[in-house]
Design an enzyme around this catalytic site. Structure first.
Site, PDB file in Angstrom:
ATOM      1  N   CYS A 107     -15.890 -20.281  54.098  1.00  0.00           N
ATOM      2  CA  CYS A 107     -15.328 -20.133  55.445  1.00  0.00           C
ATOM      3  C   CYS A 107     -16.208 -20.770  56.528  1.00  0.00           C
ATOM      4  CB  CYS A 107     -15.091 -18.662  55.767  1.00  0.00           C
ATOM      5  SG  CYS A 107     -14.022 -17.839  54.567  1.00  0.00           S
ATOM      6  N   ARG A 247     -15.512  11.930  49.268  1.00  0.00           N
ATOM      7  CA  ARG A 247     -16.121  13.232  49.007  1.00  0.00           C
ATOM      8  C   ARG A 247     -15.256  14.324  49.643  1.00  0.00           C
ATOM      9  NH1 ARG A 247     -21.731  11.923  48.512  1.00  0.00           N
ATOM     10  NH2 ARG A 247     -21.782   9.844  47.554  1.00  0.00           N
ATOM     11  N   ASP A 249     -13.288  16.159  51.719  1.00  0.00           N
ATOM     12  CA  ASP A 249     -12.361  15.950  52.832  1.00  0.00           C
ATOM     13  C   ASP A 249     -12.649  14.686  53.627  1.00  0.00           C
ATOM     14  OD1 ASP A 249     -14.741  16.775  53.945  1.00  0.00           O
ATOM     15  OD2 ASP A 249     -13.811  18.042  55.472  1.00  0.00           O
TER      16      ASP A 249
END
Length: 266
Positions: A107, A247, A249
């Site tokens: 790029c 992990r 929540d």
């Protein structure tokens, strides 16, 4: 090499406080296998002694040696000798380029993105696949519960190939690369498409992991661990979604977040 026996018992001395006791414990097994490709010695690797056919198929696939199921004529595993014989329809130029360094810029930024010649031709993944954040968390918990060898030894990585609803394949191995090769290889041997699946793993998401999923067209890779900066740069270029630190929540979405649907009620 005893096929499918992943652990062995050893004697050890365990110190707890000032008390030393002699006990038995389980450790994970590690074995070398040498792959002969079209009757030529190709590579030797170390792995856990299970699903060797899937490991070899996945390895040849992610290295660009084979690209289609019809390219692979057969895999013969000789577990006692530690040899695997793989036969393909014809030799692939990727065989001669295996592990040759490539310093092509990407790029216009002058950055060495692909380190090996076989990786330089990768194309962005095209897939409209999405998955809910709640599904990612649930499947990650399920993956962790299936890691029985890790629970008994602490010595393996786990990898799974998933739909949004279920784990299709799960393998443990001493090497995180091997575990991914096994799930991709088994799906390849079974003729399962990749563009509506995701890879879920326990270890670090490195640039090599991005190459593996890009090679087969998996649009999403997820781990309970961290990604590297090069992995994220490559994932951005190759249209791959990277999710880390899953992990309970929480989770982190690093690239192409449009594939992760945030539930209305979390």
């Amino acid at each position: 090499m005893q096929q499918e026996k992943l652990t062995t018992e050893v004697q050890l001395f365990r110190l707890r406080g000032n008390s030393l006791t002699q006990e038995q414990d389980e450790v994970v097994r590690e074995v070398p296998i040498t792959i002969f490709l079209n009757d030529q010695e190709f590579v030797t690797m170390v792995c856990s002694p299970s699903a060797i056919d899937a490991l070899v198929a996945g390895f040849l696939l992610v290295e660009g040696i084979i690209t289609d199921r019809k390219d692979l004529l057969g895999i013969k595993v000789l577990p006692e000798e530690g040899f695997v014989w793989a036969e393909t329809v014809q030799s692939n130029p990727a065989e001669s380029l295996f592990l040759k360094r490539c310093l092509a810029s990407c790029c216009g930024r002058g950055r060495s993105t692909f380190y090996f010649m076989n990786d330089a031709g990768l194309k962005p993944v095209e897939a409209n696949f999405t998955v809910k954040a709640s599904q990612i968390k649930a499947l990650n918990e399920r993956r962790e519960s299936q890691g029985l060898v890790f629970k008994s030894t602490g010595g393996t990585h786990g990898a799974a190939l998933c739909t949004a609803q279920e784990i299709l394949y799960f393998y443990e191995d001493i090497g995180r690369h091997n575990a991914v090769d096994k799930v991709l290889g088994r799906a390849f041997l079974d003729g399962v498409p990749f563009n509506d699946k995701f890879v879920l793993l326990s270890g670090r998401i490195s640039s090599e992991m991005i190459v593996k999923v890009a090679r087969v067209g998996v649009p999403l890779i997820i781990s309970r661990s961290a990604p590297t900066d090069l992995a994220l740069n490559m994932a951005n270029s190759l249209n791959i979604t990277v999710v880390g630190f899953v992990r309970q929540d929480r989770l982190n979405i690093y690239t192409h977040p449009e594939r992760v649907v945030i539930d209305d009620k979390e």
